[in-house]
Design a protein around this motif. Structure first.
Motif, PDB file in Angstrom:
ATOM      1  N   VAL A 243      -3.268  42.612  41.481  1.00 36.01           N
ATOM      2  CA  VAL A 243      -1.850  42.930  41.625  1.00 36.01           C
ATOM      3  C   VAL A 243      -1.068  42.312  40.476  1.00 36.01           C
ATOM      4  CG1 VAL A 243       0.160  42.788  43.151  1.00 36.01           C
ATOM      5  CG2 VAL A 243      -2.148  42.845  44.128  1.00 36.01           C
ATOM      6  N   THR A 244      -0.183  43.105  39.883  1.00 33.32           N
ATOM      7  CA  THR A 244       0.757  42.598  38.888  1.00 33.32           C
ATOM      8  C   THR A 244       2.132  42.622  39.540  1.00 33.32           C
ATOM      9  OG1 THR A 244      -0.579  43.476  37.082  1.00 33.32           O
ATOM     10  CG2 THR A 244       1.710  42.923  36.572  1.00 33.32           C
ATOM     11  N   TYR A 245       2.832  41.486  39.473  1.00 35.49           N
ATOM     12  CA  TYR A 245       4.162  41.381  40.079  1.00 35.49           C
ATOM     13  C   TYR A 245       5.076  40.559  39.185  1.00 35.49           C
ATOM     14  CZ  TYR A 245       2.670  36.715  41.570  1.00 35.49           C
ATOM     15  OH  TYR A 245       2.222  35.418  41.588  1.00 35.49           O
ATOM     16  N   THR A 246       6.366  40.676  39.425  1.00 30.75           N
ATOM     17  CA  THR A 246       7.344  39.832  38.735  1.00 30.75           C
ATOM     18  C   THR A 246       8.071  39.000  39.774  1.00 30.75           C
ATOM     19  OG1 THR A 246       9.067  41.523  38.849  1.00 30.75           O
ATOM     20  CG2 THR A 246       7.747  41.467  36.853  1.00 30.75           C
ATOM     21  N   ASP A 247       8.530  37.822  39.346  1.00 28.79           N
ATOM     22  CA  ASP A 247       9.291  36.957  40.248  1.00 28.79           C
ATOM     23  C   ASP A 247      10.776  37.044  39.914  1.00 28.79           C
ATOM     24  OD1 ASP A 247       9.566  35.451  37.942  1.00 28.79           O
ATOM     25  OD2 ASP A 247       8.197  33.874  38.585  1.00 28.79           O
ATOM     26  N   ASP A 248      11.588  36.176  40.530  1.00 23.23           N
ATOM     27  CA  ASP A 248      13.047  36.181  40.340  1.00 23.23           C
ATOM     28  C   ASP A 248      13.451  35.995  38.883  1.00 23.23           C
ATOM     29  OD1 ASP A 248      13.539  36.602  42.993  1.00 23.23           O
ATOM     30  OD2 ASP A 248      13.832  34.482  43.476  1.00 23.23           O
TER      31      ASP A 248
ATOM     32  N   LYS B  91       9.298  36.722  35.324  1.00 25.89           N
ATOM     33  CA  LYS B  91       7.965  36.365  34.836  1.00 25.89           C
ATOM     34  C   LYS B  91       6.928  37.283  35.483  1.00 25.89           C
ATOM     35  CE  LYS B  91       4.554  32.716  34.753  1.00 25.89           C
ATOM     36  NZ  LYS B  91       4.052  31.614  35.551  1.00 25.89           N
ATOM     37  N   GLU B  92       6.114  37.909  34.651  1.00 32.91           N
ATOM     38  CA  GLU B  92       5.083  38.821  35.130  1.00 32.91           C
ATOM     39  C   GLU B  92       3.772  38.059  35.328  1.00 32.91           C
ATOM     40  OE1 GLU B  92       3.043  42.624  33.179  1.00 32.91           O
ATOM     41  OE2 GLU B  92       5.228  42.857  33.429  1.00 32.91           O
ATOM     42  N   THR B  93       3.155  38.278  36.479  1.00 30.88           N
ATOM     43  CA  THR B  93       1.907  37.597  36.815  1.00 30.88           C
ATOM     44  C   THR B  93       0.925  38.618  37.371  1.00 30.88           C
ATOM     45  OG1 THR B  93       3.186  35.634  37.429  1.00 30.88           O
ATOM     46  CG2 THR B  93       0.898  35.696  38.135  1.00 30.88           C
ATOM     47  N   THR B  94      -0.345  38.465  37.000  1.00 38.17           N
ATOM     48  CA  THR B  94      -1.408  39.316  37.538  1.00 38.17           C
ATOM     49  C   THR B  94      -2.414  38.426  38.248  1.00 38.17           C
ATOM     50  OG1 THR B  94      -1.129  40.906  35.748  1.00 38.17           O
ATOM     51  CG2 THR B  94      -3.198  41.002  36.969  1.00 38.17           C
TER      52      THR B  94
ATOM     53  N   SER C  49       2.082  46.824  39.904  1.00 35.81           N
ATOM     54  CA  SER C  49       0.890  47.672  39.906  1.00 35.81           C
ATOM     55  C   SER C  49      -0.174  47.075  40.827  1.00 35.81           C
ATOM     56  CB  SER C  49       0.323  47.840  38.488  1.00 35.81           C
ATOM     57  OG  SER C  49      -0.243  46.627  38.036  1.00 35.81           O
ATOM     58  N   VAL C  50      -1.025  47.961  41.328  1.00 34.93           N
ATOM     59  CA  VAL C  50      -2.138  47.582  42.207  1.00 34.93           C
ATOM     60  C   VAL C  50      -3.374  48.315  41.710  1.00 34.93           C
ATOM     61  CG1 VAL C  50      -3.042  47.612  44.549  1.00 34.93           C
ATOM     62  CG2 VAL C  50      -0.587  47.302  44.184  1.00 34.93           C
ATOM     63  N   ASN C  51      -4.432  47.565  41.451  1.00 43.62           N
ATOM     64  CA  ASN C  51      -5.690  48.155  40.967  1.00 43.62           C
ATOM     65  C   ASN C  51      -6.864  47.647  41.792  1.00 43.62           C
ATOM     66  OD1 ASN C  51      -4.640  49.604  38.614  1.00 43.62           O
ATOM     67  ND2 ASN C  51      -4.180  47.556  37.854  1.00 43.62           N
ATOM     68  N   TYR C  52      -7.852  48.499  41.952  1.00 47.04           N
ATOM     69  CA  TYR C  52      -9.092  48.160  42.658  1.00 47.04           C
ATOM     70  C   TYR C  52     -10.275  48.513  41.753  1.00 47.04           C
ATOM     71  CZ  TYR C  52      -6.295  47.746  46.875  1.00 47.04           C
ATOM     72  OH  TYR C  52      -5.366  47.352  47.802  1.00 47.04           O
TER      73      TYR C  52
END
Length: 185
Positions: A116-121, A124-127, A177-180
């Motif tokens: 999962v790739t996400y951003t916070d408040d 900042k992008e984190t995977t 994004s979500v990847n498997y």
């Protein structure tokens, strides 16, 4: 006093202590590769390392005085560590439930095994990859499915905002994004 009725080392006392219960009880979700890695470690301990250490301890014991024999004392300590790890791995593998995350390949919802790739408040992008407790390596941005971040992300879809409780209050995370992994043919 006869040495026959005394402990060989002071460190034998740690054998009687229960192992700390820091892991959740019940099901132990794990990927196939994680299961195979734990099983290989268990078999390596049983088939290779333990017999090698037993041989060293046997040789050291045959040399006589055990109270000042470093090979004997270290070997006995190492045997206790190996036996403790064997018990732990055996228990964890007995309750392991292997999850095939490739079943969700192409999906946009977060489940076990997702990257999962996400951003916070702060933007900042984190995977991260959500895996089982026993297979996580934080250096590879893997998190346990019971971690607060994973619990916040589970069942979210691409574009969703989820709330993560942190010590200073809460943060909103946006799923980008979500990847498997692809199914193995």
């Amino acid at each position: 006093m006869s040495k026959a009725f005394t402990r060989e080392t002071d460190s034998d006392a740690d054998d009687d202590l229960p192992e700390p219960a820091v892991l959740p009880t019940g099901v132990n979700y794990i990927t196939r590769s994680g299961y195979d890695r734990l099983r290989a470690e268990l078999m390596g301990l049983i088939d290779e390392e333990r017999p090698r250490i037993v041989e060293i301890v046997h040789w050291a014991a045959s040399n006589g005085d055990r109270s000042e024999n470093g090979d004997y004392l270290y070997g006995k300590k190492r045997l206790r560590e190996i036996d403790r790890r064997i018990r732990f791995l055996t228990r964890r593998l007995e309750i392991a439930e292997v999850v095939d995350s490739s079943l969700h390949h192409g999906g946009d919802q977060v489940f076990f095994g997702a990257t999962v790739t996400y951003t916070d408040d702060e933007g900042k992008e984190t995977t991260v990859t959500i895996l089982g407790i026993d297979e996580v390596e934080s250096a590879r941005n893997e998190i346990s499915w019971v971690s607060p971040v994973a619990r916040a992300l589970l069942k979210a879809r691409v574009g969703d905002l989820v709330r993560l409780m942190v010590p200073g209050g809460s943060q909103e995370l946006e799923v980008l994004s979500v990847n498997y992994p692809a199914p193995v043919a």
